[in-house]
Write an enzyme that holds these catalytic residues in place. Structure first.
Site, PDB file in Angstrom:
ATOM      1  N   GLU A 216       0.817  -1.221   0.000  1.00 38.23           N
ATOM      2  CA  GLU A 216       0.000   0.000   0.000  1.00 38.23           C
ATOM      3  C   GLU A 216       0.850   1.270   0.000  1.00 38.23           C
ATOM      4  O   GLU A 216       0.334   2.377  -0.055  1.00 38.23           O
ATOM      5  CB  GLU A 216      -0.926   0.005   1.226  1.00 38.23           C
ATOM      6  CG  GLU A 216      -2.023  -1.046   1.203  1.00 38.23           C
ATOM      7  CD  GLU A 216      -1.583  -2.405   1.785  1.00 38.23           C
ATOM      8  OE1 GLU A 216      -0.351  -2.628   1.908  1.00 38.23           O
ATOM      9  OE2 GLU A 216      -2.470  -3.221   2.103  1.00 38.23           O
TER      10      GLU A 216
ATOM     11  N   LYS B 174      -3.201  -7.827  24.212  1.00 38.99           N
ATOM     12  CA  LYS B 174      -3.597  -6.782  25.152  1.00 38.99           C
ATOM     13  C   LYS B 174      -3.932  -7.443  26.486  1.00 38.99           C
ATOM     14  O   LYS B 174      -4.956  -8.083  26.629  1.00 38.99           O
ATOM     15  CB  LYS B 174      -4.776  -5.983  24.602  1.00 38.99           C
ATOM     16  CG  LYS B 174      -4.318  -4.994  23.526  1.00 38.99           C
ATOM     17  CD  LYS B 174      -5.370  -4.690  22.493  1.00 38.99           C
ATOM     18  CE  LYS B 174      -4.744  -3.860  21.374  1.00 38.99           C
ATOM     19  NZ  LYS B 174      -5.457  -3.961  20.100  1.00 38.99           N
TER      20      LYS B 174
END
Lengths: 543, 543
Positions: free
Chosen positions: B331, B439
């Site tokens: 990208e 997390k």
């Protein structure tokens, strides 16, 4: 079908934004007009440039208005580069070496709204401010307490007082990358000066291509000394290229003598310096007189005029410094060619490499060149065919400011006014100025070649070759010579000196000894003046 | 007020025009699929690219139509780079390592009109051509006499027969620089592949900035070996940067084994090579096994995934080759950062320099970066704060082809899907993929850090760390381990191995031994598949 890439305009403000973020601690060191050394970082440059933009905005300046500078290379001038163009105004750098009357003429032609000047140039401002009705504000580039109380100039403020109180909380405006960012007047050897009007797009593309390894080779590992002035063609774009790459910047201020430049190179570990031959001559003189060496200097790019081979050899052989020739013009932002070697040259002998290095170099991506004969036909790239040099590219002007000089492009190509050869590898060599080349018997004689031979004579200080009308040959060359003080040479001696050094038909018909050769504001010989002084001259075979 | 500079669009054709004119004799050397070495010059590349453009035009292809390639790095692929984009069509490079069904899916999604393929990939074409109704013509990149008579593929021609008969008298069309030039599909670890659609402007700006000394440092003195494939993100833009700078190009074709690459480096005096770590591992293995040395190689840029420190040390200390880390994405065209040093690092010890070199590098001009926390607030550049990495710039995509994936920019910034730190000097280091970071108790644990520790254990061949849902901590890490053949290690051994190597709360809760860790088409671990395989897994303290 359009690509699906982010579209951001190529703006000068994007350079300082990048430097502030990615090279915030990168150094900028300036010798000031005051004589001391000032140092700060790209982060501080960014902040102060924004404060300057706020001051311009508070002044009520609109997009496209001109802000003029008369300043040496230094951090405040750099802030003007970013603050003025970044805010959407046009930075107009003025050459303080011009005659004050010419400076006033240019200010009026450009309709400058603000004039920022180093205190060195206060006498110029005092002399001309009454003739410059468009200037609403004069800004002295100094601290508030250095401002003279009795200057007699209305609307005079100190730079620090003017911009110092701003917050710096300012977002650079986004606008069309084709808007004008800055302007520079040519020295104008004939007629009035004319201005090139650079755009944001052209300036950023010039900085990108100019930083390539085959051009100025700018990186975050370099410490760069632009001796080439910021008041003329943006110091070859170095102030922009440095921010783009995070290079350390070292500014000499007004002190361009050999001792000052040498000390700055050593104390700031300069790796790369750029300038004109006269400055390097002073530097070499100082080093030779004091048997000094460079500790860190690796490269120097020399442009503005051709570099004497002896100087290239001295830098390379004695001091281990690579000398790169570069060529450009005010109308070209200015970079056109740089003389870096190709893969195929690396294995060559020093003598063969020197032959390449004496040329002005090859085009960097973004510039195309061609040479044409009097009919406009393209000539071959053979290293021999000499023709008028034309250029085309992203940072080459399409017309002068306010259309001065008319439509000047030839089928999209800008005529440089130089005569040049280009070899098969794309290396260009200037052989003369188009208006100076001598057309004799259908052939061209390079006035520069004839001058170089004369200047190799030990008694000659300066030589200027010009063509004189001749009924049979069209033109014949003569050479005007300024002797070195206390040295003697006769007309016959010098003509004999030419024997064997050039073709017989190229040897000048005469030598004229003069007390001075007229020079312009940028140190170039003014042959038009010389021609006028010799208006009554008659060639020997026509007497 | 507009600037008065010449305006030329930034087109890919301007690169080959420049190379042909200014670097006509510059070399392009290719190891062909046939096994032999082919060599020609930029002048011939230019001529053949124009012939190709004529063939495309004769085929009736309109501006914006897609021409696909399935090809190794070589001169014919390079001609497609210039001929297809230069003529206004879109070059669609396909990754031949993908599954044929996925290739067919991509061809249909892109509506490719022409498919050009190396003979190595004939089996793929045979397998899928009936599923690709948009493809009007198949072009085998070979001589006419090499075309198989019985391929069963209708509309199959040989490249040489197809373009060989053209005159080459062709003027590259001028058009809007924002038109699409080329496209590349992401590997698509989740969902279907999505395509980045590059523009002429983004490609030329990427080549300019990518050639800078602080990026790939491209010049006419380099001999460049792109081992990184032209079928994926344009070989990091090297085919464009080489033409822009006149660098010699050396293409390895399909032979990427250590012996072949080494021989090419030596025979073609390669000074700079670019590739992914696995290729360099093979090269180093070959050199160590045969006690070989490099004669000319000076630099290598390694990207695609992080380079093991041992490899950087081996290149540098044993072979005197500088290794530069680079980071980018499909990208991003792909260059985002390159790990070149700054002026301040030059005086550092080798150990201190190595710490810098292990990072992914700093942004090149034209790319900006930021890291944000879960709330989208920007985090400081302190080298410790890790956050989601977002990027912005001239060659970074704004949306995927046909809007796949929806509006993905966050206030103009592209979310990379990586988690990274950035230090005060702007050096970025990837710590994890956003979707892989664990997390736990409000803190983030880098799955890569946990994997690196496991992989330092002598019995571990590969390790993948993933987060498992936990009612109290949100997530807790476990590590899936593939043992080396014939080697043993227990769960308890490995957990003990972590002691003292990371904070206690970051040590995985469990070790799961597996027979294989799923890998995608570009060799990256597919953690989503691993998670699916471990769908029934329960953490020890929840059993």
């Amino acid at each position: 079908m359009l690509g699906l890439m982010q579209h951001q305009p190529l703006l000068i403000s994007s350079l300082i934004e990048f430097a502030e973020r990615h090279h915030g601690e990168g150094e900028i060191v300036s010798r000031r007009v005051e004589g001391d050394i000032h140092r700060y970082t790209y982060k501080e440059l960014g902040l102060r440039s924004r404060k300057l933009a706020q001051a311009l905005s508070a002044q009520g300046l609109a997009q496209g208005e001109r802000v003029a500078t008369l300043a040496w290379n230094g951090y405040r001038h750099l802030e003007l580069y970013y603050g003025v163009s970044g805010s959407g105004c046009i930075l107009h750098t003025l050459n303080p070496r011009l005659h004050p009357e010419q400076i006033a003429w240019i200010i009026n032609h450009a309709s400058d709204a603000v004039m920022c000047f180093d205190m060195s140039f206060l006498p110029i401002i005092k002399a001309i401010h009454t003739q410059c009705p468009t200037v609403k504000l004069y800004v002295a580039l100094c601290d508030a307490d250095k401002l003279p109380a009795d200057s007699g100039i209305p609307n005079l403020v100190s730079y620090e007082a003017w911009m110092g109180g701003r917050t710096g909380v300012y977002t650079w405006p986004a606008f069309d990358e084709n808007l004008a960012s800055s302007m520079c007047y040519t020295s104008g050897t004939t007629g009035n000066p004319k201005a090139a009007l650079y755009s944001h797009r052209s300036t950023v593309l010039h900085a990108l291509a100019g930083s390539l390894p085959d051009a100025l080779n700018m990186s975050a590992r370099e410490s760069v000394l632009p001796v080439v002035p910021m008041f003329h063609v943006n110091a070859w774009g170095l102030p922009y290229a440095a921010a783009m790459t995070g290079a350390k910047l070292v500014f000499p201020g007004p002190a361009m003598d050999g001792k000052s430049v040498y000390e700055l190179i050593e104390s700031e570990k300069v790796s790369f310096a750029a300038g004109v031959p006269t400055v390097w001559q002073m530097l070499l003189g100082h080093m030779q007189a004091n048997t000094l060496r460079f500790s860190t200097l690796k490269r120097t790019v020399i442009g503005g005029s051709a570099c004497p081979p002896a100087m290239i050899t001295a830098f390379n052989d004695i001091y281990g410094v690579e000398v790169l020739h570069a060529w450009g013009m005010t109308e070209m932002s200015p970079l056109g060619t740089v003389c870096t070697l190709k893969n195929k040259h690396l294995a060559m002998s020093p003598e063969e490499k020197m032959k390449v290095r004496l040329k002005q170099g090859r085009g960097i991506f973004g510039v195309d060149m061609k040479i044409v004969n009097g009919m406009g036909d393209e000539l071959p790239w053979d290293g021999n065919s000499a023709g008028d040099l034309l250029v085309k590219g992203h940072w080459i002007l399409s017309e002068y400011f306010q259309g001065e000089g008319g439509g000047l492009l030839a089928d999209g190509w800008f005529p440089t006014g130089d005569v040049a050869t280009i070899d098969a590898d794309g290396y260009m060599q200037i052989t003369d100025r188009s208006k100076d080349v001598i057309k004799s018997g259908g052939e061209w004689i390079s006035s520069i070649d004839i001058e170089n031979i004369a200047m190799a004579h030990p008694a000659v200080a300066m030589a200027a070759c010009i063509g004189m009308k001749h009924p049979k040959w069209d033109e014949r060359p003569i050479v005007a010579v300024l002797k070195k003080p206390g040295m003697e040479v006769t007309r016959e001696d010098l003509l004999a000196f030419y024997e064997g050094k050039t073709a017989k038909w190229q040897i000048p018909d005469d030598v004229v000894f003069v007390d001075a050769i007229p020079l312009g504001g940028t140190g170039k010989m003014q042959k038009s003046k010389l021609r006028a002084e010799l208006a009554d001259y008659v060639l020997p075979d026509l007497r």
